[in-house]
Design a protein around this motif. Sequence first.
Motif, PDB file in Angstrom:
ATOM      1  N   UNK A 139       3.911  -1.167   2.046  1.00 15.20           N
ATOM      2  CA  UNK A 139       1.391  -0.778   1.609  1.00 15.20           C
ATOM      3  C   UNK A 139       0.988  -2.114   1.596  1.00 15.20           C
ATOM      4  N   UNK A 140       1.568  -2.716   0.732  1.00 15.78           N
ATOM      5  CA  UNK A 140       1.143  -3.475   0.292  1.00 15.78           C
ATOM      6  C   UNK A 140       0.319  -4.848   0.993  1.00 15.78           C
ATOM      7  N   UNK A 141       1.925  -4.916   1.631  1.00 19.65           N
ATOM      8  CA  UNK A 141       1.713  -6.422   2.845  1.00 19.65           C
ATOM      9  C   UNK A 141       0.610  -6.388   2.967  1.00 19.65           C
ATOM     10  N   UNK A 142       0.760  -4.984   3.865  1.00 16.10           N
ATOM     11  CA  UNK A 142      -0.212  -4.606   4.789  1.00 16.10           C
ATOM     12  C   UNK A 142      -1.990  -4.770   4.371  1.00 16.10           C
ATOM     13  N   UNK A 143      -2.123  -4.014   3.016  1.00 18.38           N
ATOM     14  CA  UNK A 143      -3.131  -4.124   2.448  1.00 18.38           C
ATOM     15  C   UNK A 143      -4.113  -5.573   1.781  1.00 18.38           C
ATOM     16  N   UNK A 144      -2.600  -6.998   1.859  1.00 17.85           N
ATOM     17  CA  UNK A 144      -3.309  -8.191   1.444  1.00 17.85           C
ATOM     18  C   UNK A 144      -3.507  -8.467   2.832  1.00 17.85           C
ATOM     19  N   UNK A 145      -3.102  -8.794   4.176  1.00 19.44           N
ATOM     20  CA  UNK A 145      -3.298  -8.785   5.045  1.00 19.44           C
ATOM     21  C   UNK A 145      -4.869  -8.204   5.232  1.00 19.44           C
ATOM     22  N   UNK A 146      -5.119  -7.123   5.912  1.00 20.60           N
ATOM     23  CA  UNK A 146      -5.968  -6.645   5.247  1.00 20.60           C
ATOM     24  C   UNK A 146      -7.069  -6.890   4.409  1.00 20.60           C
ATOM     25  N   UNK A 147      -6.946  -7.281   3.456  1.00 22.47           N
ATOM     26  CA  UNK A 147      -8.263  -7.498   1.855  1.00 22.47           C
ATOM     27  C   UNK A 147      -8.721  -6.607   1.409  1.00 22.47           C
ATOM     28  N   UNK A 148      -8.329  -5.509   2.197  1.00 17.22           N
ATOM     29  CA  UNK A 148      -8.405  -4.434   0.608  1.00 17.22           C
ATOM     30  C   UNK A 148      -7.716  -4.274   0.235  1.00 17.22           C
ATOM     31  N   UNK A 149      -7.759  -3.170  -1.059  1.00 14.01           N
ATOM     32  CA  UNK A 149      -6.902  -2.524  -2.079  1.00 14.01           C
ATOM     33  C   UNK A 149      -6.657  -0.757  -2.366  1.00 14.01           C
ATOM     34  N   UNK A 150      -5.236  -0.843  -1.809  1.00 17.88           N
ATOM     35  CA  UNK A 150      -4.591  -0.205  -1.124  1.00 17.88           C
ATOM     36  C   UNK A 150      -5.023   1.466  -2.100  1.00 17.88           C
ATOM     37  N   UNK A 151      -5.775   0.783  -3.610  1.00 14.00           N
ATOM     38  CA  UNK A 151      -5.434   1.784  -4.604  1.00 14.00           C
ATOM     39  C   UNK A 151      -6.476   3.177  -4.359  1.00 14.00           C
ATOM     40  N   UNK A 152      -5.930   4.360  -4.651  1.00 17.65           N
ATOM     41  CA  UNK A 152      -7.432   5.479  -4.416  1.00 17.65           C
ATOM     42  C   UNK A 152      -7.457   5.697  -2.062  1.00 17.65           C
ATOM     43  N   UNK A 153      -7.265   4.987  -1.728  1.00 20.56           N
ATOM     44  CA  UNK A 153      -7.318   5.255  -0.379  1.00 20.56           C
ATOM     45  C   UNK A 153      -5.868   5.977   0.109  1.00 20.56           C
ATOM     46  N   UNK A 154      -4.729   5.750  -0.412  1.00 15.12           N
ATOM     47  CA  UNK A 154      -3.735   6.102   0.464  1.00 15.12           C
ATOM     48  C   UNK A 154      -3.106   7.198  -0.191  1.00 15.12           C
ATOM     49  N   UNK A 155      -3.909   8.349   0.294  1.00 15.33           N
ATOM     50  CA  UNK A 155      -2.813   9.423  -0.103  1.00 15.33           C
ATOM     51  C   UNK A 155      -1.447  10.175   0.600  1.00 15.33           C
ATOM     52  N   UNK A 156      -0.720  11.068  -0.319  1.00 13.65           N
ATOM     53  CA  UNK A 156       0.617  11.281   0.104  1.00 13.65           C
ATOM     54  C   UNK A 156       0.568  12.469   1.899  1.00 13.65           C
TER      55      UNK A 156
END
Length: 418
Positions: free
Chosen positions: A98-115
């Motif tokens: 998730x972190x690697x993809x979020x970095x590549x996409x330039x977004x902060x995954x915090x709060x947008x990825x729920x279970x």
Amino acid sequence: MNKADSERLGSALDQLGLAPTSSKEAADVVILNTCVVRQNAENKAVGTLTSLKPTKLQSPDKVFALMGCMVGPDTTKLEKQFPYVDVFMRPQQFDPLIKLLADRLGIDPEGCVGPLHAKPDVSTYIPIIHGCDKFCSFCIIPYRRGREISRPIPEIVDETERLVDRGVKEITLLGQNVDSYGHDLPGHINLANLLESVNEVQGIQRIRFLTSHPNDMDDSIIEAVAHLDKVCENINLPFQAGDDEVLRNMRRGYTNKEYRKLIEKIRDKVPNVTLNTDLIVGFCGETDDQFNNTLKMVEDIRFDKVHSAAYSTRTGTIADRKMVDDIAEETKKDRLKIINSTQESILTELNAKLIGTTQEVLIEGAKDSKPFGRNRNDKIVFVATNEHQENLQSGELVNVTIEETSPWYLKGTAVRLT
Ligand code: SF4
């Protein structure tokens, strides 16, 4: 459990804005979720990983991830073997990808990825206890998924309610040893307490649970299956071997007699129950007589599903360290064939008895445009063409009159319940 993990990661990727594609060549991100419970599964994972290498060499920007039970705590060996894999993730530890993809996409995954899955199937899985404390001598699971950790009841009830809002009608509560649910939580709660709580959730129509262990299936769980209206009458209770010495070598903690007594008790309390099981043939030192005790168990109990496997050594397990895998592969194959053909005959007879009965079926989808679902006893039912069929939708509960059977499925005509 792997299917549930894949659904959860798929949902997280969906929330990051990625969409699925059916071609691994076309995908920007390829994730291989692996099972190493048997040698065949491991071979398949290695074969698939190897076949992906040219794609990665041609398109180095693609992200390759390996997750699941193939990934242990130390990934050094895997990194050397598969240097073209970008991320290695242990079961349920999705964060590195998730972190690697979020970095590549330039977004902060915090709060947008729920279970939770945004578009779950009508029948879906909820993991309720992770890991296993049993350490059966043949099994790799405790080494890869760790010790047992139960999720609190309110969290599971809340998840069930939110899944109902998304159209889910049936849930399967999952654990490597689901019957030991709750022993690590405060307040002496167990699986029966959880089943009672989930049974109260409005809108959920069916509840199942997998996989049980003979030593942990206590009376309260059997009573819950007998009395809670939404809990389906089907139990998956692995016996693994029918011989006491083999059971001791496997560290299963029960005898042939104790297992049979438990089955008697379940059938006594839940007369319409169906029973599934897992077994292994060709475990270290298994003689012909010992194998025949396993065969006899299959013949006597007449299970509704048998997941059979030939033993294969898993590196690092107790059997790997202390025993010898001394049964010839041919013998294992022969024993497997005997079990499977015996079981096929039993199922032919058991299912034929259902002709003319009416079964409540939850429609789950269509195969070759034929709607199908399962009855409460976990049997697959294809619903034949009639004037109702065109409108049959996933999630619909129908009564089906059974007209044809095979060892693997039933066929019939639908009469709507609602
Ligand atoms: S109970 Fe099941 S998961 Fe746990 S060690 Fe035994 S076979 Fe493996």
